[in-house]
Design a protein around this motif. Structure first.
Motif, PDB file in Angstrom:
ATOM      1  N   HIS A 260       0.741  -1.804  -0.628  1.00 25.50           N
ATOM      2  CA  HIS A 260      -0.074  -0.146  -0.086  1.00 25.50           C
ATOM      3  C   HIS A 260       1.242   1.132   0.099  1.00 25.50           C
ATOM      4  O   HIS A 260       1.763   1.475   0.893  1.00 25.50           O
ATOM      5  CB  HIS A 260      -1.221   0.097   1.323  1.00 25.50           C
TER       6      HIS A 260
ATOM      7  N   ILE B 103       3.082  -1.965   3.848  1.00 25.35           N
ATOM      8  CA  ILE B 103       2.471  -0.514   4.743  1.00 25.35           C
ATOM      9  C   ILE B 103       3.322  -0.289   5.064  1.00 25.35           C
ATOM     10  O   ILE B 103       4.081  -1.020   6.184  1.00 25.35           O
ATOM     11  CB  ILE B 103       1.186  -0.311   4.744  1.00 25.35           C
TER      12      ILE B 103
ATOM     13  N   GLU C  39       4.477   3.167   5.885  1.00 21.46           N
ATOM     14  CA  GLU C  39       2.850   4.455   6.764  1.00 21.46           C
ATOM     15  C   GLU C  39       1.451   4.355   6.493  1.00 21.46           C
ATOM     16  O   GLU C  39       1.156   4.420   4.741  1.00 21.46           O
ATOM     17  CB  GLU C  39       3.958   5.448   6.891  1.00 21.46           C
ATOM     18  N   VAL C  40       0.940   5.532   7.483  1.00 20.39           N
ATOM     19  CA  VAL C  40      -0.486   5.132   7.246  1.00 20.39           C
ATOM     20  C   VAL C  40      -0.050   6.726   6.862  1.00 20.39           C
ATOM     21  O   VAL C  40      -0.136   7.800   7.264  1.00 20.39           O
ATOM     22  CB  VAL C  40      -1.768   5.094   8.543  1.00 20.39           C
TER      23      VAL C  40
ATOM     24  N   ARG D 184      -7.777  11.085   3.053  1.00 18.36           N
ATOM     25  CA  ARG D 184      -7.757  10.216   3.657  1.00 18.36           C
ATOM     26  C   ARG D 184      -9.437   9.224   4.106  1.00 18.36           C
ATOM     27  O   ARG D 184      -8.642   8.094   4.991  1.00 18.36           O
ATOM     28  CB  ARG D 184      -7.269  11.409   4.954  1.00 18.36           C
TER      29      ARG D 184
ATOM     30  N   GLU E 261      -8.595   6.487   2.589  1.00 19.79           N
ATOM     31  CA  GLU E 261      -7.086   5.530   3.446  1.00 19.79           C
ATOM     32  C   GLU E 261      -7.022   4.274   4.331  1.00 19.79           C
ATOM     33  O   GLU E 261      -7.767   3.402   4.531  1.00 19.79           O
ATOM     34  CB  GLU E 261      -6.207   5.784   3.688  1.00 19.79           C
ATOM     35  N   ALA E 262      -8.909   4.955   5.736  1.00 20.27           N
ATOM     36  CA  ALA E 262      -9.475   4.002   6.815  1.00 20.27           C
ATOM     37  C   ALA E 262     -10.565   3.402   5.964  1.00 20.27           C
ATOM     38  O   ALA E 262     -10.141   2.658   6.570  1.00 20.27           O
ATOM     39  CB  ALA E 262      -9.884   5.500   7.605  1.00 20.27           C
TER      40      ALA E 262
ATOM     41  N   HIS F 206      -8.432   0.454   4.828  1.00 20.71           N
ATOM     42  CA  HIS F 206      -7.510  -0.469   6.086  1.00 20.71           C
ATOM     43  C   HIS F 206      -9.184  -1.679   6.390  1.00 20.71           C
ATOM     44  O   HIS F 206      -9.167  -2.383   6.890  1.00 20.71           O
ATOM     45  CB  HIS F 206      -7.160   0.701   7.110  1.00 20.71           C
TER      46      HIS F 206
ATOM     47  N   THR G  78       4.683  -4.453   8.676  1.00 22.97           N
ATOM     48  CA  THR G  78       4.564  -2.615   8.271  1.00 22.97           C
ATOM     49  C   THR G  78       6.007  -3.031   9.178  1.00 22.97           C
ATOM     50  O   THR G  78       6.447  -3.812  10.220  1.00 22.97           O
ATOM     51  CB  THR G  78       3.709  -2.520   9.429  1.00 22.97           C
TER      52      THR G  78
ATOM     53  N   THR H  20       2.981   2.884  13.304  1.00 21.68           N
ATOM     54  CA  THR H  20       1.787   2.489  11.762  1.00 21.68           C
ATOM     55  C   THR H  20       1.130   1.460  12.615  1.00 21.68           C
ATOM     56  O   THR H  20       0.454   1.624  12.086  1.00 21.68           O
ATOM     57  CB  THR H  20       2.847   1.638  10.888  1.00 21.68           C
TER      58      THR H  20
ATOM     59  N   LEU I 252      -2.489   1.142  11.994  1.00 20.46           N
ATOM     60  CA  LEU I 252      -3.205   0.408  11.775  1.00 20.46           C
ATOM     61  C   LEU I 252      -4.985  -0.486  12.380  1.00 20.46           C
ATOM     62  O   LEU I 252      -6.354  -0.369  12.468  1.00 20.46           O
ATOM     63  CB  LEU I 252      -2.436  -0.699  11.054  1.00 20.46           C
TER      64      LEU I 252
ATOM     65  N   HIS J 265      -7.582   1.722  13.174  1.00 19.91           N
ATOM     66  CA  HIS J 265      -9.016   1.913  11.390  1.00 19.91           C
ATOM     67  C   HIS J 265      -9.136   0.742  11.308  1.00 19.91           C
ATOM     68  O   HIS J 265      -9.632   0.248  11.037  1.00 19.91           O
ATOM     69  CB  HIS J 265      -7.463   2.622  10.232  1.00 19.91           C
TER      70      HIS J 265
END
Length: 374
Positions: A88, A107, A109-110, A128, A131-132, A135, A145, A150, A154, A157
């Protein structure tokens, strides 16, 4: 076993960075264990359809908005894979819905606030939210990760399982740590892609505050990118031309020399997956002073291997540097601790555990991705 990495960029892409360097190391290690490794990535100007890098078969197809479809078309023509690694970068490849085999999400980083650095409202807000939401859809897929920061993002989320393996570094720690007196002027360095999310302008403004505080200092900016011109213009506006050197991208050898010569690495990014160049600097005997953001709070131990500024501002960063510049003994301790810790991130220490886990994921009974991801 057969492994497939899905990543928007491959190591030969002009915009490749730390994510691609570490991804290549993991796949190369899997090849060293007798497996096959493939990497599907976007096309870029001048790219070849297929390539081989360190034994990894690179396949390119499509671009922004079309590479997922290109990947699916190519995938359906291949022998079955044992594990698909869906990497991601803000937007995933949605592989659990089409790969029909074991799949994990990788991934760094978020992105979160990084969306704001690249896109105006309302695109940044949509990014944003997307992305949430993504997840949440991936919540039953195992994630991998490099940092605890991170992992926590996650979990917030809704993701249920996150495995952490700190990134290794190609930079080999100095065999011995030579003295580096904390003499003025302070030699500062920042090493990164010159992009909006890296906030190198904060490092430049911190230099201004240091000089205003009566601490002679110099800043070396290593890297290239889309905001290079703006940063040079800012240095002129702040009348810092005499104290800043823009080197552009450097070879690994020249970069290591520059890191070794500096007193401190400065890192002012909005957020990082890990902060790879912090450990690279530490390996060269150079501690870091960083912002209190995800990734950088993992790669730096405050008061041990360097300093984490109390706030994300050039003023607080400068105050940390002023404080350290008055305590040579503390600086020497930071250097030693950073150098010793960097050795724990050598690839030969990182790769075995990560590859064991990847093989374990590949051996699992084939799941029903659509059912699990609902």
């Amino acid at each position: 076993m057969r492994f497939l990495m899905l990543n928007w960029r491959d190591p030969h892409n002009p915009k490749s960075g730390g994510a691609e360097r570490v991804s290549k190391a993991y796949l190369s290690a899997l090849i060293g264990r007798g497996h096959e490794a493939f990497w599907f990535a976007n096309n870029f100007p001048g790219s070849k359809r297929e390539d081989t890098i360190d034994g990894i078969r690179i396949v390119r197809g499509g671009g922004l908005g079309s590479s997922v479809l290109a990947a699916i078309k190519w995938y359906r023509q291949q022998k079955p894979f044992d594990l698909v690694i869906d990497q991601h970068h803000g937007i995933p490849w949605y592989a659990p819905w089409w790969c029909k085999t074991n799949c994990i999400a990788y991934i760094h980083e978020v992105l979160g606030p990084i969306w704001n650095a690249f896109y105006p409202w309302p695109i940044s807000t949509l990014g944003r939210w997307q992305e949430a939401w993504t997840h949440r859809c991936y919540r039953n897929i195992p994630f991998w990760t490099p940092s605890e920061s991170t992992r926590k993002a996650l979990l917030d989320h809704g993701v249920k399982s996150v495995q952490v393996f700190p990134n290794g570094v190609d930079t080999v720690a100095l065999p011995t740590l030579q003295d580096k007196p904390l003499a003025l002027p302070l030699r500062l360095i920042t090493v990164c892609r010159l992009a909006p999310n890296k906030r190198v302008d904060h490092a430049i403004r911190a230099l201004k505050h240091l000089l205003a505080a009566g601490v002679p200092s110099q800043l070396t900016v290593v890297g290239g990118g889309e905001v290079a011109g703006k940063l040079k213009q800012l240095s002129e506006e702040l009348e810092l031309d005499h104290a800043i050197a823009f080197t552009g991208p450097l070879s690994d050898a020249d970069k290591n020399t520059a890191l070794q010569q500096a007193h401190f690495l400065i890192h002012t990014s909005i957020r990082e997956g890990w902060g790879l160049n912090v450990i690279e600097a530490n390996a060269m005997g150079t501690p870091a002073v960083v912002y209190p953001v995800g990734g950088l709070v993992d790669s730096t131990i405050d008061g041990v291997t360097g300093r984490i500024a109390p706030a994300e501002s050039p003023e607080t960063l400068a105050r940390c540097l002023v404080e350290i510049s008055r305590d040579p003994d503390k600086y020497a301790n930071y250097r030693w601790n950073a150098w010793e810790r960097s050795k724990t991130f050598a690839w030969d220490k990182v790769l075995p555990r990560a590859c064991d886990w990847l093989e374990e994921q590949a051996r699992k009974s084939r799941p029903s991705p659509l059912k699990k991801a609902t």
